[in-house]
Design a protein around this motif. Structure first.
Motif, PDB file in Angstrom:
ATOM      1  N   ASP A 101     -11.953  -8.518  -3.492  1.00 57.58           N
ATOM      2  CA  ASP A 101     -12.288  -9.652  -4.358  1.00 57.58           C
ATOM      3  C   ASP A 101     -13.051  -9.220  -5.599  1.00 57.58           C
ATOM      4  OD1 ASP A 101     -11.056 -11.436  -2.624  1.00 57.58           O
ATOM      5  OD2 ASP A 101     -12.861 -11.586  -1.380  1.00 57.58           O
ATOM      6  N   ASP A 102     -13.653  -8.022  -5.567  1.00 61.71           N
ATOM      7  CA  ASP A 102     -14.431  -7.536  -6.705  1.00 61.71           C
ATOM      8  C   ASP A 102     -13.588  -6.834  -7.751  1.00 61.71           C
ATOM      9  OD1 ASP A 102     -16.644  -8.497  -5.401  1.00 61.71           O
ATOM     10  OD2 ASP A 102     -17.155  -6.568  -4.490  1.00 61.71           O
ATOM     11  N   VAL A 103     -12.323  -6.550  -7.446  1.00 63.22           N
ATOM     12  CA  VAL A 103     -11.468  -5.812  -8.373  1.00 63.22           C
ATOM     13  C   VAL A 103     -11.026  -6.726  -9.508  1.00 63.22           C
ATOM     14  CG1 VAL A 103      -9.280  -4.574  -8.607  1.00 63.22           C
ATOM     15  CG2 VAL A 103     -10.670  -4.260  -6.562  1.00 63.22           C
ATOM     16  N   ASP A 104     -11.149  -6.222 -10.738  1.00 60.90           N
ATOM     17  CA  ASP A 104     -10.666  -6.953 -11.912  1.00 60.90           C
ATOM     18  C   ASP A 104      -9.209  -6.554 -12.120  1.00 60.90           C
ATOM     19  OD1 ASP A 104     -10.385  -8.410 -14.197  1.00 60.90           O
ATOM     20  OD2 ASP A 104     -11.519  -7.025 -15.462  1.00 60.90           O
ATOM     21  N   TRP A 105      -8.262  -7.383 -11.640  1.00 65.66           N
ATOM     22  CA  TRP A 105      -6.845  -7.040 -11.668  1.00 65.66           C
ATOM     23  C   TRP A 105      -6.293  -7.038 -13.083  1.00 65.66           C
ATOM     24  CZ3 TRP A 105      -5.332  -4.700  -7.546  1.00 65.66           C
ATOM     25  CH2 TRP A 105      -5.922  -5.005  -6.330  1.00 65.66           C
ATOM     26  N   LYS A 106      -6.870  -7.825 -13.981  1.00 63.85           N
ATOM     27  CA  LYS A 106      -6.397  -7.842 -15.363  1.00 63.85           C
ATOM     28  C   LYS A 106      -6.689  -6.514 -16.049  1.00 63.85           C
ATOM     29  CE  LYS A 106      -6.679 -12.792 -15.963  1.00 63.85           C
ATOM     30  NZ  LYS A 106      -7.251 -13.903 -16.692  1.00 63.85           N
ATOM     31  N   LYS A 107      -7.755  -5.858 -15.648  1.00 69.87           N
ATOM     32  CA  LYS A 107      -8.109  -4.562 -16.236  1.00 69.87           C
ATOM     33  C   LYS A 107      -7.111  -3.486 -15.812  1.00 69.87           C
ATOM     34  CE  LYS A 107     -12.149  -1.655 -16.834  1.00 69.87           C
ATOM     35  NZ  LYS A 107     -13.532  -1.428 -16.430  1.00 69.87           N
ATOM     36  N   LEU A 108      -6.471  -3.656 -14.657  1.00 67.49           N
ATOM     37  CA  LEU A 108      -5.516  -2.686 -14.143  1.00 67.49           C
ATOM     38  C   LEU A 108      -4.078  -2.962 -14.586  1.00 67.49           C
ATOM     39  CD1 LEU A 108      -6.886  -2.368 -10.507  1.00 67.49           C
ATOM     40  CD2 LEU A 108      -7.300  -0.842 -12.438  1.00 67.49           C
ATOM     41  N   ASP A 109      -3.882  -3.967 -15.407  1.00 67.76           N
ATOM     42  CA  ASP A 109      -2.553  -4.323 -15.887  1.00 67.76           C
ATOM     43  C   ASP A 109      -2.027  -3.210 -16.799  1.00 67.76           C
ATOM     44  OD1 ASP A 109      -0.259  -5.553 -16.660  1.00 67.76           O
ATOM     45  OD2 ASP A 109      -1.228  -7.181 -17.768  1.00 67.76           O
ATOM     46  N   PRO A 110      -0.850  -2.644 -16.506  1.00 66.83           N
ATOM     47  CA  PRO A 110      -0.350  -1.536 -17.334  1.00 66.83           C
ATOM     48  C   PRO A 110      -0.050  -1.945 -18.771  1.00 66.83           C
ATOM     49  CG  PRO A 110       1.272  -2.172 -15.680  1.00 66.83           C
ATOM     50  CD  PRO A 110       0.024  -2.935 -15.394  1.00 66.83           C
ATOM     51  N   ARG A 111       0.092  -3.233 -19.030  1.00 69.74           N
ATOM     52  CA  ARG A 111       0.316  -3.669 -20.413  1.00 69.74           C
ATOM     53  C   ARG A 111      -0.948  -3.535 -21.243  1.00 69.74           C
ATOM     54  NH1 ARG A 111       2.830  -9.282 -18.772  1.00 69.74           N
ATOM     55  NH2 ARG A 111       1.148  -8.999 -17.310  1.00 69.74           N
TER      56      ARG A 111
ATOM     57  N   TYR B  57      -2.747  -0.856 -21.215  1.00 66.96           N
ATOM     58  CA  TYR B  57      -2.945   0.579 -21.378  1.00 66.96           C
ATOM     59  C   TYR B  57      -2.818   0.974 -22.849  1.00 66.96           C
ATOM     60  CZ  TYR B  57      -2.197   5.579 -21.005  1.00 66.96           C
ATOM     61  OH  TYR B  57      -2.284   6.928 -21.169  1.00 66.96           O
ATOM     62  N   ASP B  58      -3.891   1.508 -23.390  1.00 68.73           N
ATOM     63  CA  ASP B  58      -3.903   2.015 -24.754  1.00 68.73           C
ATOM     64  C   ASP B  58      -4.662   3.341 -24.714  1.00 68.73           C
ATOM     65  OD1 ASP B  58      -3.791   2.411 -27.456  1.00 68.73           O
ATOM     66  OD2 ASP B  58      -5.402   1.000 -27.928  1.00 68.73           O
ATOM     67  N   PRO B  59      -3.958   4.472 -24.774  1.00 71.20           N
ATOM     68  CA  PRO B  59      -4.637   5.756 -24.615  1.00 71.20           C
ATOM     69  C   PRO B  59      -5.723   5.993 -25.662  1.00 71.20           C
ATOM     70  CG  PRO B  59      -2.279   6.060 -25.015  1.00 71.20           C
ATOM     71  CD  PRO B  59      -2.534   4.605 -24.954  1.00 71.20           C
ATOM     72  N   ARG B  60      -5.516   5.513 -26.870  1.00 71.63           N
ATOM     73  CA  ARG B  60      -6.537   5.718 -27.908  1.00 71.63           C
ATOM     74  C   ARG B  60      -7.824   4.990 -27.551  1.00 71.63           C
ATOM     75  NH1 ARG B  60      -2.703   3.821 -32.559  1.00 71.63           N
ATOM     76  NH2 ARG B  60      -2.317   2.429 -30.845  1.00 71.63           N
ATOM     77  N   ARG B  61      -7.693   3.756 -27.031  1.00 74.94           N
ATOM     78  CA  ARG B  61      -8.887   2.994 -26.654  1.00 74.94           C
ATOM     79  C   ARG B  61      -9.592   3.649 -25.476  1.00 74.94           C
ATOM     80  NH1 ARG B  61      -9.706  -0.257 -22.641  1.00 74.94           N
ATOM     81  NH2 ARG B  61      -7.499  -0.425 -22.181  1.00 74.94           N
ATOM     82  N   ILE B  62      -8.837   4.133 -24.522  1.00 74.99           N
ATOM     83  CA  ILE B  62      -9.432   4.750 -23.335  1.00 74.99           C
ATOM     84  C   ILE B  62     -10.208   6.007 -23.720  1.00 74.99           C
ATOM     85  CG2 ILE B  62      -8.884   5.905 -21.158  1.00 74.99           C
ATOM     86  CD1 ILE B  62      -6.517   3.937 -20.932  1.00 74.99           C
ATOM     87  N   ILE B  63      -9.625   6.831 -24.566  1.00 75.42           N
ATOM     88  CA  ILE B  63     -10.303   8.057 -24.992  1.00 75.42           C
ATOM     89  C   ILE B  63     -11.529   7.724 -25.820  1.00 75.42           C
ATOM     90  CG2 ILE B  63     -10.059  10.116 -26.432  1.00 75.42           C
ATOM     91  CD1 ILE B  63      -7.135  10.225 -25.458  1.00 75.42           C
TER      92      ILE B  63
END
Length: 124
Positions: free
Chosen positions: A59-69, A71-77
């Motif tokens: 219940d604590d997992v933020d599923w929207k954060k794990l959405d592959p859509r 995914y932006d490698p520049r933002r993650i880095i």
């Protein structure tokens, strides 16, 4: 879903009525209903099994954060390197950002000054 609008679904339904005929249509409609019901049950079963295996953390997992859509490698880095929370990350940023001139720029500068460019015997 799959770019299907109500109009397109209506056209597909009318075509199905003409192709299947009124005598076979109820049978195929019931098979479609069973298929949808089975798919829904499988999805709910997978979700229940995941909830059982993860325990209260599910219940604590933020599923929207794990959405592959998302995914932006520049933002993650950028977030990983520029986060102000840890000293280790600040050191990583210092390592990534080179200080001084590059080897190519140093070679060009030496050539412009009329000096011989450095040569590394072990590099080749």
């Amino acid at each position: 879903m799959f770019g299907l609008t109500f109009d397109k679904l209506l056209v597909i339904g009318v075509i199905a009525v003409f192709l299947l005929g009124p005598e076979r249509l109820p049978h195929y409609a019931s098979q479609l209903a069973k298929l949808v019901r089975n798919l829904r049950n499988m999805a709910n079963g997978a979700k229940d099994r995941l909830r059982d295996e993860m325990g209260p953390d599910f219940d604590d997992v933020d599923w929207k954060k794990l959405d592959p859509r998302q995914y932006d490698p520049r933002r993650i880095i950028r977030e990983a390197l520029l986060d102000d929370g840890d000293d280790e990350q600040e050191e990583a940023v210092a390592i990534v950002r080179p200080s001084g001139e590059s080897a190519f720029a140093r070679r060009q500068r030496l050539l412009e000054e009329g000096k011989q460019a450095p040569f590394d015997n072990e590099a080749t």
